[in-house]
Design a protein around this motif. Sequence first.
Motif, short mmCIF file in Angstrom:
data_model
loop_
_atom_site.label_atom_id
_atom_site.label_comp_id
_atom_site.label_asym_id
_atom_site.label_seq_id
_atom_site.Cartn_x
_atom_site.Cartn_y
_atom_site.Cartn_z
N ARG A 32 0.92 -1.46 0.05
CA ARG A 32 0.11 0.16 0.28
C ARG A 32 1.19 0.90 0.59
O ARG A 32 1.87 1.54 0.88
N ARG A 33 0.58 2.36 -1.37
CA ARG A 33 1.70 3.04 -1.56
C ARG A 33 1.09 3.89 -0.52
O ARG A 33 -0.23 4.36 0.30
N ALA A 34 2.29 5.41 -0.08
CA ALA A 34 1.22 6.22 1.27
C ALA A 34 0.42 7.11 0.19
O ALA A 34 0.95 7.80 -0.81
N THR A 35 -0.01 7.96 1.15
CA THR A 35 -0.97 9.01 0.70
C THR A 35 -0.18 10.22 0.87
O THR A 35 0.07 10.36 1.52
N ALA A 36 -1.19 11.57 0.73
CA ALA A 36 -0.59 12.78 1.33
C ALA A 36 -1.71 13.04 2.55
O ALA A 36 -0.82 13.41 3.81
N GLN A 37 -2.77 12.26 2.70
CA GLN A 37 -2.84 12.10 4.20
C GLN A 37 -1.96 11.61 5.02
O GLN A 37 -1.95 12.34 5.61
N SER A 38 -1.70 9.93 4.78
CA SER A 38 -0.49 9.59 5.83
C SER A 38 0.48 10.33 5.57
O SER A 38 1.34 10.54 7.28
N MET A 39 1.00 10.89 4.73
CA MET A 39 2.52 11.82 5.03
C MET A 39 2.12 12.77 5.56
O MET A 39 3.28 12.85 6.77
N ALA A 40 1.25 13.66 5.74
CA ALA A 40 0.87 14.71 6.54
C ALA A 40 0.61 14.37 8.25
O ALA A 40 0.89 15.06 9.14
N ALA A 41 0.29 13.66 8.58
CA ALA A 41 0.00 12.63 9.59
C ALA A 41 1.14 12.79 10.20
O ALA A 41 1.66 12.71 11.97
N SER A 42 2.13 11.67 9.76
CA SER A 42 3.97 12.13 10.44
C SER A 42 4.73 12.74 9.84
O SER A 42 5.56 12.85 10.56
N GLN A 43 3.62 13.94 9.72
CA GLN A 43 5.09 15.13 9.79
C GLN A 43 4.73 16.21 11.19
O GLN A 43 4.22 15.99 11.91
N ARG A 44 5.49 16.88 11.47
CA ARG A 44 5.83 17.54 12.65
C ARG A 44 6.82 18.52 13.20
O ARG A 44 8.57 18.35 12.39
N ASP A 45 6.87 18.94 14.36
CA ASP A 45 8.65 19.92 14.04
C ASP A 45 9.57 19.20 14.53
O ASP A 45 9.15 17.95 15.19
N ILE A 46 10.74 19.92 14.61
CA ILE A 46 12.21 19.50 14.62
C ILE A 46 12.29 20.73 15.59
O ILE A 46 12.99 21.49 15.06
N SER A 47 12.38 19.64 16.80
CA SER A 47 13.40 20.57 18.17
C SER A 47 14.57 21.25 18.02
O SER A 47 15.83 20.01 17.19
N VAL A 48 14.86 22.39 17.82
CA VAL A 48 16.54 22.30 17.68
C VAL A 48 17.71 21.71 18.57
O VAL A 48 19.15 20.98 18.13
N SER A 49 17.04 20.94 19.77
CA SER A 49 17.51 20.65 20.81
C SER A 49 17.59 19.24 20.21
O SER A 49 18.82 18.44 20.85
N GLU A 50 16.97 18.73 19.82
CA GLU A 50 16.29 17.29 19.37
C GLU A 50 17.42 17.04 18.26
O GLU A 50 17.77 16.11 17.90
N PHE A 51 17.75 18.16 16.78
CA PHE A 51 18.16 18.34 16.24
C PHE A 51 19.95 18.27 16.78
O PHE A 51 20.74 17.11 15.51
N PHE A 52 20.46 18.68 17.25
CA PHE A 52 21.47 18.90 18.05
C PHE A 52 21.77 17.77 18.44
O PHE A 52 23.35 16.65 18.98
N ALA A 53 21.32 16.56 18.92
CA ALA A 53 21.45 15.61 20.24
C ALA A 53 21.45 14.55 19.15
O ALA A 53 22.12 13.75 19.09
#
Length: 711
Positions: A32-53
């Motif tokens: 089953r391929r990803a849809t625009a809705q499923s990709m949008a549901a998995s997207q979220r903000d990335i904290s700067v501290s999480e990035f540098f960790a």
Amino acid sequence: MATKFPKKKTLSGRAKATKAGSNGDARPRRRRRATAQSMAASQRDISVSEFFAKNRHLLGFDNPRKALLTTVKEAVDNAIDACEEAGILPEIWIHIQKTDNGNGNGNGNGKGNGKGNGKGNGKGNGTVQNRFKVGVQDNGPGILKKQIPLIFGKLLYGSKFHRLRMSRGQQGIGISAAGMYGLLTTGRPVKIMSKVSVRKPAHYYEIQIDTKRNRPEIINGRGDGFEVPPGARGLKAIEKHGIEWIESNHGTRVTIELEARYQRGRGSVDEYLEQTAIANPHVAIHYEDPDAKQKDYARVVDVLPAEPKEIKPHPYGIELGILVNMLKSTKAPTVSQFLTKSFSRVSPAVARRICEGAGITTRSRPTKCGRHEADEIYRAIQETKIKAPSTDCISPIGEELILKGLHQVVPGEFYVAATRPPAVYRGNPFQIEVGLAYGGGSTAHRIARDALAEMLEESDARTIRQFLATSFDGLGTDAADKIIKEAKLKTRVSPGNLENKEVGQLHAAMQSVSVSDGNTMSVLRYANRVPLQFQAGGCAIMQTVMATNWRPYGLAQSRGALPRGPVSLMVHMGSVWVPFTSESKEAVASYPEIQKELRLGLQAVGRKLGMYLRRRKRVKHESERRSIFLRYLNEVAKAVSHINRADAETLYNQLLLVAKSKTAEADVKLDDRGRPIDEEELNLGDNVLIVDPVERAAELAGQNGQEGDEE
């Protein structure tokens, strides 16, 4: 007789498909391929501290050894900055110690016995070799209670990013990133003790960073920290809670436990503190290493550097996108007032010329300017002649203090310093300073036997040749081969496999072999008084040093390589915004304006070094001529006396006077400023220091004797 074989069982269609699918012959079931809705549901903000960790190598935490250095460096830089801003002569205490593997709560000072409070498992007798506790304390003004969690528990939080003035820290990442690294590798929080006055309570926090939200979490005191009362009650509370603190009227101490590796030599904490003492002669440093050995760097001067002033950005350093944002957010009613209040060196007359060049009136509202008007203003700024920015935002070390700092730490017989006039790159003022020490022995000559044995055990070099070439500044492969040959060791032997007798042979060879000719120049790089110890190949400073022709100044040099000789070179760049190549702040970017000033500064000290070496060479040559004359004068006097019956002694004395007059340069003595005592021939200027080699050797012998007594 024919043999009968059993009949093969036939499979049904579904069974065939199943078997074929298991062998990979049939087409697999479509995923089953990803849809625009499923990709949008998995997207979220990335904290700067999480990035540098996840990308901590960008901040200088590449490996355990470098992580220890970065932690000490960030804490010391913040401590010196805080003291200087408050007008206090900095005094810094650094303590590094190995920690125990206890599972109980210990006694709070890093020496826990593993017994705990009844909840521990009673283990913890072994020592974790790669776990250290770093404590750094200063005598600065202290930190207000509400600011402590944010400074040490939140990335990109600070006071230096938005202001244009010279300072060691820039981004508001360093010390909080060190605490985050400690939490990731050991699970232990950062411990902070800060006092603003002897009459007010001190504040003690245990903090860890929430990497998902980039927010501090206070562990102790039910989320509010702990207040240490002033006076005798406070001392009892410190002892009761096991808080690490050196008694002081004001200051801050940060303690971080982390996974690290301690190793002496190049790129170590010891080297960083030694180089810091050179560029900061007004700082007193007290250092205790993991082996409980004390090392103090006394301050050379009791005067603080001139305080740099904050300036506004220069128009030439502004990019179009930044200008658009400034126009949108300004509160100035007119474009003319926006230009004069937002930028340095823009007077009303200059603002009027910029507006005329952009084709707008001086009374236009900045917030009403669209993209086209902003583009025209930006173009007009580049075409308008504007004065260079003020340079009082930079606080250079100064030639006199460079000489004192080098003389205190780097052995040598000739010292010279040069400070270039301020210059500008991309609208940012900067200043280049260069110091040079000639004639000092290699660091290999000054190392103690016990320290050498520890370095051999800790080294990850594959061969003893690689160990010598990479552990000691200026010691090249040729000098390493000389030492190995004198010690009668094999070049391919591993440093960790040397026996006690072989270590003694290596140490004796390092003391006795003259490696001055095989030495390569040792380059000490600084940015805003902070040593740069890594990524030398990608730094504009090292690139310019290698591109400079040092042969006219009396040093041997191969094409594209560092010159050879007993030379230590210090290069310092001070700026309101140092263009580092990465967030770890280890190398300076190669801007043409910066490279030009570097080249001129190197040539300034190189010329005076060449004058000194040429004079020294002439003195040596004349001394050799005199010795040849003296060797034969007596025989010549006797022969002439035999021929013309003249008095041999009188003739010898007359010939001796002639020889002395012809080789008079051999008697020249120079003062501590490089000038002949009785002559005005050689004028090296005021920024030169010459040391008598005999006095310097006696001084070094005294220092080595004191170190031996301490050991």
